[in-house]
Each structure stands twice: as C-alpha cells, then as structure tokens.
Design an enzyme around this catalytic site. Structure first.
Site, PDB file in Angstrom:
ATOM      1  N   GLU A 149      -1.431 -17.258  -9.556  1.00 55.92           N
ATOM      2  CA  GLU A 149      -0.494 -16.426 -10.308  1.00 55.92           C
ATOM      3  C   GLU A 149       0.964 -16.740  -9.979  1.00 55.92           C
ATOM      4  OE1 GLU A 149      -1.669 -12.356  -9.736  1.00 55.92           O
ATOM      5  OE2 GLU A 149      -3.568 -12.658 -10.795  1.00 55.92           O
ATOM      6  N   TYR A 183       0.837  -1.200   0.000  1.00 53.90           N
ATOM      7  CA  TYR A 183       0.000   0.000   0.000  1.00 53.90           C
ATOM      8  C   TYR A 183       0.874   1.254   0.000  1.00 53.90           C
ATOM      9  CZ  TYR A 183      -3.874  -3.142   0.980  1.00 53.90           C
ATOM     10  OH  TYR A 183      -4.797  -4.145   0.900  1.00 53.90           O
ATOM     11  N   ASN A 209     -12.207  -1.170  -5.167  1.00 50.04           N
ATOM     12  CA  ASN A 209     -11.980  -1.502  -6.574  1.00 50.04           C
ATOM     13  C   ASN A 209     -13.191  -2.265  -7.108  1.00 50.04           C
ATOM     14  OD1 ASN A 209     -11.049  -2.500  -9.045  1.00 50.04           O
ATOM     15  ND2 ASN A 209      -9.869  -4.115  -8.072  1.00 50.04           N
ATOM     16  N   CYS A 222      -6.272  -5.765  -7.412  1.00 49.91           N
ATOM     17  CA  CYS A 222      -6.110  -5.312  -6.029  1.00 49.91           C
ATOM     18  C   CYS A 222      -5.596  -6.433  -5.124  1.00 49.91           C
ATOM     19  CB  CYS A 222      -7.420  -4.735  -5.504  1.00 49.91           C
ATOM     20  SG  CYS A 222      -8.823  -5.843  -5.633  1.00 49.91           S
ATOM     21  N   HIS A 223      -5.769  -7.682  -5.544  1.00 49.79           N
ATOM     22  CA  HIS A 223      -5.279  -8.810  -4.739  1.00 49.79           C
ATOM     23  C   HIS A 223      -3.753  -8.857  -4.697  1.00 49.79           C
ATOM     24  CE1 HIS A 223      -5.521 -10.322  -8.877  1.00 49.79           C
ATOM     25  NE2 HIS A 223      -4.562 -11.173  -8.554  1.00 49.79           N
TER      26      HIS A 223
END
Length: 165
Positions: free
Chosen positions: A161, A103, A126, A134-135
């Site tokens: 991912e 952040y 979001n 955003c993850h």
C-alpha cells in the site's frame, strides 16, 4: 465470533499464503490467512466455490495483490461481533489506503479514549483481514505491533500500500 447464519466458504491462494473467505446471506463475514489467530472452526460450514460473493472477493484480492487501488465495494456482514467490536471494525474502514493510525487514535475515534487495550483486542479479532484494514493500525510510536496474520504479512501489506519502503 458468532455468525447469525452458517457461512459458505472458499479457499484461494495469495502471494502471502492461502486465504479463507466466508459469506452469509448478508455479505462477506470473514477473510483470514491460513493459520491466522482467531480463525473460527469451519467444520459445519458449506464449501461453496461457485458462490458469487466469494468469487468476487477472491478476484478482488487477486487485483489488490497485483497493485489495484480500487476500493472494496461488496457487502460486509460484521454482525458476528459485539456492538463494541463492530464499532471498532467500522472505524477501521475509515482508514484510507496509504495511511495508518494508532490504537490510541482509534480509541478516540470510537469515543472510548481510555479503552486502548479493548480497542486493540477488537482490532486483533477483526474477522475480515485486509479488507477491514486492521493492518493499518500501529503502535503510538509508529512501531509495527500485533497482527493476527503475523508481522511479516502486516509489513508486506503496508509495503504493498506504499506505507513502508
């Protein structure tokens, strides 16, 4: 979140639970897991299972959950957020698959280094989960913090991912 036009929507299944996708004439304006925080009231929206953009989004999400690394290239409509939120959401789009940020780093990226809490609030709101990633935002110490869709989903997305083992 205020949409300039009444969105069309569709629901579809994913391995992490049902999702709702919404589109305006300008692009995809929403993608939420059922039960996700900040999901809008869709009572006045139009169910549109044949909408081409919504069909393409559902197909893209099927491929994503099957392991495809193809980038999402369909139009987005992020106009429902404030200018600050839109700046944060555009910055999220710059985080590549397989990478994460904090952040605090995201606050730096949007030119607001002291606005970490405000940036975190924009990240949490979001409207286009997964596609506006955003993850991929973690706490400064690398911890999994906040995700409107739930930390279990955030963990699963990062594992998919290749970020988490």
């Amino acid at each position: 979140m205020k949409f300039l036009n009444t969105p069309d929507y569709v629901r579809f299944a994913t391995p992490l639970g049902p999702m709702l996708a919404a589109a305006t004439g300008y692009g995809l304006c929403g993608l939420w897991f059922d039960g996700q925080r900040h999901q809008p009231d869709i009572a006045t929206w139009h169910l549109a299972p044949a909408h081409p953009l919504l069909q393409q989004t559902a197909a893209f999400m099927d491929a994503y959950f099957a392991g495809s690394t193809a980038p999402f290239s369909l139009p987005l409509d992020l106009a429902g957020g404030t200018p600050f939120q839109q700046a944060v959401w555009r910055a999220l789009l710059q985080i590549p698959r397989g990478a994460t940020t904090s952040y605090a780093a995201l606050s730096q990226a949007v030119g607001r280094p002291t606005a970490v809490r405000a940036v975190a609030g924009a990240v949490g709101r979001n409207p286009v989960s997964v596609l506006v990633p955003c993850h991929r935002v973690l706490g400064s110490d690398g911890s999994l913090t906040g995700y409107a869709g739930g930390l279990e989903r955030k963990t699963a997305l990062l594992q998919l991912e290749g970020v988490l083992i």
